[in-house]
Design a protein around this motif. Sequence first.
Motif, mmCIF file in Angstrom:
data_model
loop_
_atom_site.group_PDB
_atom_site.id
_atom_site.type_symbol
_atom_site.label_atom_id
_atom_site.label_comp_id
_atom_site.label_asym_id
_atom_site.label_seq_id
_atom_site.Cartn_x
_atom_site.Cartn_y
_atom_site.Cartn_z
ATOM 1 N N CYS A 96 -3.333 13.005 -7.620
ATOM 2 C CA CYS A 96 -2.745 11.665 -7.494
ATOM 3 C C CYS A 96 -3.823 10.656 -7.065
ATOM 4 O O CYS A 96 -4.371 10.761 -5.964
ATOM 5 C CB CYS A 96 -1.614 11.698 -6.468
ATOM 6 N N PRO A 97 -4.141 9.670 -7.918
ATOM 7 C CA PRO A 97 -5.200 8.709 -7.586
ATOM 8 C C PRO A 97 -4.973 7.922 -6.297
ATOM 9 O O PRO A 97 -5.915 7.719 -5.520
ATOM 10 C CB PRO A 97 -5.222 7.771 -8.796
ATOM 11 N N VAL A 98 -3.773 7.463 -6.037
ATOM 12 C CA VAL A 98 -3.546 6.654 -4.830
ATOM 13 C C VAL A 98 -3.521 7.545 -3.591
ATOM 14 O O VAL A 98 -4.031 7.153 -2.533
ATOM 15 C CB VAL A 98 -2.286 5.783 -4.963
ATOM 16 N N TYR A 99 -2.994 8.748 -3.696
ATOM 17 C CA TYR A 99 -3.088 9.711 -2.590
ATOM 18 C C TYR A 99 -4.553 9.901 -2.232
ATOM 19 O O TYR A 99 -4.929 9.911 -1.058
ATOM 20 C CB TYR A 99 -2.433 11.031 -3.001
ATOM 21 N N ASP A 100 -5.391 10.055 -3.256
ATOM 22 C CA ASP A 100 -6.829 10.229 -3.035
ATOM 23 C C ASP A 100 -7.435 9.034 -2.296
ATOM 24 O O ASP A 100 -8.286 9.205 -1.427
ATOM 25 C CB ASP A 100 -7.540 10.441 -4.378
ATOM 26 N N LEU A 101 -6.980 7.822 -2.625
ATOM 27 C CA LEU A 101 -7.487 6.633 -1.922
ATOM 28 C C LEU A 101 -7.222 6.705 -0.419
ATOM 29 O O LEU A 101 -8.051 6.285 0.392
ATOM 30 C CB LEU A 101 -6.827 5.360 -2.460
ATOM 31 N N PHE A 102 -6.059 7.209 -0.056
ATOM 32 C CA PHE A 102 -5.708 7.318 1.356
ATOM 33 C C PHE A 102 -6.368 8.517 2.023
ATOM 34 O O PHE A 102 -6.708 8.474 3.190
ATOM 35 C CB PHE A 102 -4.184 7.415 1.531
ATOM 36 N N ALA A 103 -6.530 9.606 1.287
ATOM 37 C CA ALA A 103 -7.013 10.858 1.870
ATOM 38 C C ALA A 103 -8.535 10.937 1.972
ATOM 39 O O ALA A 103 -9.047 11.729 2.753
ATOM 40 C CB ALA A 103 -6.487 12.043 1.072
ATOM 41 N N ASN A 104 -9.248 10.127 1.197
ATOM 42 C CA ASN A 104 -10.710 10.216 1.141
ATOM 43 C C ASN A 104 -11.343 8.839 1.218
ATOM 44 O O ASN A 104 -10.795 7.870 0.705
ATOM 45 C CB ASN A 104 -11.142 10.884 -0.174
ATOM 46 N N ALA B 236 0.841 -1.204 0.000
ATOM 47 C CA ALA B 236 0.000 0.000 0.000
ATOM 48 C C ALA B 236 0.873 1.250 0.000
ATOM 49 O O ALA B 236 0.634 2.183 -0.777
ATOM 50 C CB ALA B 236 -0.944 -0.007 1.205
ATOM 51 N N LEU B 237 1.892 1.267 0.859
ATOM 52 C CA LEU B 237 2.809 2.410 0.865
ATOM 53 C C LEU B 237 3.568 2.495 -0.459
ATOM 54 O O LEU B 237 3.775 3.586 -0.996
ATOM 55 C CB LEU B 237 3.780 2.321 2.039
ATOM 56 N N GLY B 238 3.961 1.344 -0.996
ATOM 57 C CA GLY B 238 4.646 1.319 -2.289
ATOM 58 C C GLY B 238 3.770 1.851 -3.406
ATOM 59 O O GLY B 238 4.239 2.571 -4.298
ATOM 60 N N ALA B 239 2.477 1.506 -3.380
ATOM 61 C CA ALA B 239 1.550 2.020 -4.390
ATOM 62 C C ALA B 239 1.446 3.536 -4.283
ATOM 63 O O ALA B 239 1.424 4.245 -5.300
ATOM 64 C CB ALA B 239 0.176 1.375 -4.224
ATOM 65 N N LEU B 240 1.404 4.054 -3.070
ATOM 66 C CA LEU B 240 1.351 5.498 -2.866
ATOM 67 C C LEU B 240 2.625 6.163 -3.401
ATOM 68 O O LEU B 240 2.565 7.160 -4.120
ATOM 69 C CB LEU B 240 1.145 5.816 -1.384
ATOM 70 N N ILE B 241 3.767 5.586 -3.087
ATOM 71 C CA ILE B 241 5.043 6.128 -3.568
ATOM 72 C C ILE B 241 5.094 6.095 -5.090
ATOM 73 O O ILE B 241 5.442 7.091 -5.737
ATOM 74 C CB ILE B 241 6.234 5.347 -2.966
ATOM 75 N N GLY B 242 4.736 4.962 -5.685
ATOM 76 C CA GLY B 242 4.779 4.838 -7.140
ATOM 77 C C GLY B 242 3.875 5.838 -7.833
ATOM 78 O O GLY B 242 4.256 6.459 -8.837
ATOM 79 N N CYS B 243 2.684 6.025 -7.298
ATOM 80 C CA CYS B 243 1.747 6.977 -7.891
ATOM 81 C C CYS B 243 2.271 8.403 -7.730
ATOM 82 O O CYS B 243 2.175 9.218 -8.654
ATOM 83 C CB CYS B 243 0.363 6.822 -7.258
ATOM 84 N N GLN B 244 2.861 8.713 -6.594
ATOM 85 C CA GLN B 244 3.438 10.040 -6.382
ATOM 86 C C GLN B 244 4.524 10.327 -7.423
ATOM 87 O O GLN B 244 4.540 11.396 -8.028
ATOM 88 C CB GLN B 244 4.031 10.142 -4.972
ATOM 89 N N VAL B 245 5.417 9.378 -7.643
ATOM 90 C CA VAL B 245 6.496 9.584 -8.609
ATOM 91 C C VAL B 245 5.922 9.861 -9.997
ATOM 92 O O VAL B 245 6.322 10.809 -10.674
ATOM 93 C CB VAL B 245 7.466 8.379 -8.627
#
Length: 184
Positions: free
Chosen positions: A165-173, A86-95
């Motif tokens: 960022c789609p994965v950021y959005d998953l975590f934030a909302n 999950a953290l890796g997905a967030l990092i990858g999407c951020q990059v």
Amino acid sequence: MTTLTDTSIVPEITSDERATRLQQAGAAWAKRIDANRSSSQLTYRAEGVGEGGVATRVRAGKHEFFIDEPAALAGDDIAASPVDYALGALIGCQVVVYRLYAQALGIQVDDVRVTAEGDLDAARLLGKDDSVRPGFSAIRLHVELTGPETQERYEALRDAVDINCPVYDLFANPTPVSVTVAKA
């Protein structure tokens, strides 16, 4: 016992080649969306099957990977844990989104490095405390950008990434999730 070997090799690419790819992909998507608004609606699919102690073999498109747990959580420790992914997905999407929006906004970014830390209280998972969340209670991202721009320009880029960022959005909302269980 299943063993994993990393045979993935990321090809070297110049910043000019990256810029060209980003411009071409952006233009192609814009053209598709302008011609047919519904073409931007994507559905991703992955499937997994349990193996070993608590490992999972996951197939997503043409890719296959494993998820496991360390021995302390009954795993064989053959792969990263679900929360690591999950953290890796967030990092990858951020990059990806940093590169995409740097290109779109004309902000030069030579390199992107993202570190993510997440706080998780395993007491809920292990049935010891119903009052805590089973997931992350907090996540901290540290983004290092190298390049000639000012801090203010990189802050403006961060703002664009945070809202796109789609994965950021998953975590934030909150995201609605539906589950069905069927006996095979």
